[in-house]
Design an enzyme around this catalytic site. Structure first.
Site, PDB file in Angstrom:
ATOM      1  N   SER A 158       0.882  -1.216  -0.082  1.00 46.05           N
ATOM      2  CA  SER A 158      -0.100   0.177   0.261  1.00 46.05           C
ATOM      3  C   SER A 158       0.874   1.246   0.078  1.00 46.05           C
ATOM      4  O   SER A 158       0.481   2.170  -0.654  1.00 46.05           O
ATOM      5  CB  SER A 158      -0.989  -0.013   1.181  1.00 46.05           C
ATOM      6  OG  SER A 158      -0.245  -0.045   2.498  1.00 46.05           O
ATOM      7  N   HIS A 217       1.193   5.078   4.549  1.00 45.10           N
ATOM      8  CA  HIS A 217       0.509   5.312   3.393  1.00 45.10           C
ATOM      9  C   HIS A 217       0.889   6.861   2.746  1.00 45.10           C
ATOM     10  O   HIS A 217       1.180   7.325   1.810  1.00 45.10           O
ATOM     11  CB  HIS A 217      -0.887   5.426   3.453  1.00 45.10           C
ATOM     12  CG  HIS A 217      -1.365   4.107   3.523  1.00 45.10           C
ATOM     13  ND1 HIS A 217      -2.987   3.740   3.940  1.00 45.10           N
ATOM     14  CD2 HIS A 217      -0.941   2.872   3.415  1.00 45.10           C
ATOM     15  CE1 HIS A 217      -3.130   2.460   3.993  1.00 45.10           C
ATOM     16  NE2 HIS A 217      -1.907   1.896   3.811  1.00 45.10           N
TER      17      HIS A 217
END
Length: 483
Positions: free
Chosen positions: A268, A318
């Protein structure tokens, strides 16, 4: 016999698999120009020609307007490939031009001739696959002007390979490991602050290819399919790969800067870097309309919303990945365009990198192995906890807390004397451990050996004189002796 379907299918194939895009078409769509800026190549597809003179006229028309064409394209083509689809019979000798402006002319009268303009076996294979699509299908996709749909049409080799590698690793873990515990993920290369600061830098890469569960890999691979295809279509295979891994590394550096007691895995961070790259493209190009921005934001918010509902989401990674993807894209773009902006963004990236390293190596570390042992004990999995202790000792990562926890396991599963023997063995390895001295003081007091208990608590207080537990136990032992 050659047909319009063959004409549009050829154009569609070049756009999808060879990364060309439509730059010009005439009013009745019988002449379509494709360009590949990175290859500095132009392919002109024309449906219908009646004579050699007509083909020569097309060549001279291009030669006479070469400067205008260069200005329109934004680059000087190394060559022009002119592909004429016709059922007319005429001579085609000496149509190529190899002087100032290079022309390669192919007259295509049969479907079998189209293989001649396909540059490799793979493209020939996909072109010749049986397909029930109509001429309208190929034409509509070839001429689609929606930026996202245009990029999603392209064949993204590296994106597909990354997805395949992630899935193969996932299936291997399912078959070989059976369950995805923190210990298993730690063993196969999960990102952990403790291990990285002890020299296991390979985890910065291996962790990008690991996932917790089916939902985790499904979400990430769907996101990689969407954003990976867009970015790879824009920058090409190798630049895309650089953005992907730089973003993944930046996401992992951010994670290590704040998370010291968890095992972090997943793609991610790299995927959010691709999103950052897309925002950089929008900033650079200034050609994306509000509808496109809205579509991207909706997808982004859905991605963030779904990820928040999942367990073990690393928000810090992230954010770090997004910043890494944004910066490396801007650095790559401005390298040749604007040196001042190039150096500005490069310095910003270097400063963030140095700040992350300082934070990583100065933040107080947690022994992740002890954290996992304690977690297994709380869940009543003493056998797993004991196996983890042995694993920790074998890797030379055991400390005084490891022996403290092992003693608790032995005291629970075997006997108090076994636990005390373990703490004494630990104290021989770590003589400056206040924790083990305190635990031995408590244990000896419980068997009424107050002299030994007093000896151990004094050692603990000497090592940590401000600990309230040690102070209180020392006072209690002193009161017991006095009474």
């Amino acid at each position: 016999m050659i047909t319009e379907k063959h004409f549009w299918k050829s154009i569609y194939t070049w756009i999808k698999y060879l990364n060309y895009q439509v730059v010009h078409r005439n009013q009745d769509d019988t002449e379509v120009w494709l360009a590949n800026k990175r290859k500095q190549s132009v392919a002109i597809f024309k449906f219908g020609a009646n004579s050699t003179q007509e083909v020569r006229f097309d060549k001279s028309r291009i030669q006479d307007h070469e400067e205008d064409i260069i200005t329109f394209l934004g680059f000087k083509p190394h060559n022009y490939n002119l592909y004429i689809y016709t059922d007319k019979t005429f001579t085609n000798e000496n149509l190529d031009e190899l002087k100032s402006v290079k022309f390669k002319v192919k007259i295509l009268r049969q479907k079998e001739h189209i293989d001649q303009i396909m540059p490799n076996f793979f493209v020939k294979f996909v072109f010749n696959r049986d397909a029930n699509h109509t001429k309208g299908f190929y034409k509509q996709r070839a001429l689609n002007n929606n930026p996202i749909e245009k990029h999603m049409l392209k064949f993204a080799l590296v994106t597909y390979l990354l997805i395949i590698i992630n899935i193969i690793i996932w299936l291997s873990m399912v078959l070989l490991l059976n369950r995805f515990s923190d210990l298993k993920l730690l063993d196969v290369g999960g990102l952990v602050h403790f291990n990285v600061v002890h020299g296991e830098w390979y985890r910065l890469i291996t962790s990008i290819f690991l996932h917790y569960n089916f939902e985790h890999i499904l979400m990430n691979m769907l996101s990689l399919f969407i954003f990976g295809k867009i970015v790879e279509s824009i920058v090409g295979h190798w630049r895309f790969l650089i953005i992907y891994f730089v973003s993944g590394l930046f996401g992992n550096f951010a994670s290590l800067s704040f998370n010291t007691d968890t095992v972090s895995v997943g793609a991610s961070g790299a995927i959010f870097g691709l999103i950052g790259a897309i925002f950089a493209f929008m900033y650079i190009g200034k050609q994306f309309n509000q509808k496109l921005i809205g579509q991207l934001l909706i997808v982004l918010f859905i991605l963030i919303g779904v990820s928040l509902l999942m367990q073990n989401v690393n928000i810090v990674a992230h954010v770090g990945g997004f910043i890494g993807g944004l910066l490396i894209t801007l650095i790559g773009y401005y390298f040749r365009i604007n040196k001042n902006k190039f150096w500005f963004f490069l310095i910003v990236m270097i400063i963030l990198f140095i700040a992350a390293q300082i934070r990583i190596f100065t933040i107080q570390e947690d022994n992740i192995y002890n954290t996992i042992i304690e977690k297994e004990m709380k869940n009543g999995n003493y056998k797993s906890a004991e196996d983890m202790v042995q694993h920790t000792v074998n890797k030379s990562y055991a400390d005084d807390e490891t022996y403290y926890l092992k003693g608790l396991i032995n005291a629970t599963t075997d006997s108090k004397s076994e636990g005390m023997a373990t703490w004494e063995r630990g104290l021989r390895n770590f003589p400056d451990s206040a924790l083990l001295n305190y635990q031995l003081a408590v244990a000896n007091r419980s068997i009424d050996n107050k002299d030994k208990a007093k000896k151990y608590i004094k050692s603990a207080l000497k090592l940590d004189p401000t600990n309230n537990d040690y102070i209180n136990l020392n006072k209690e032992l002193s009161d017991d002796i006095d009474s």
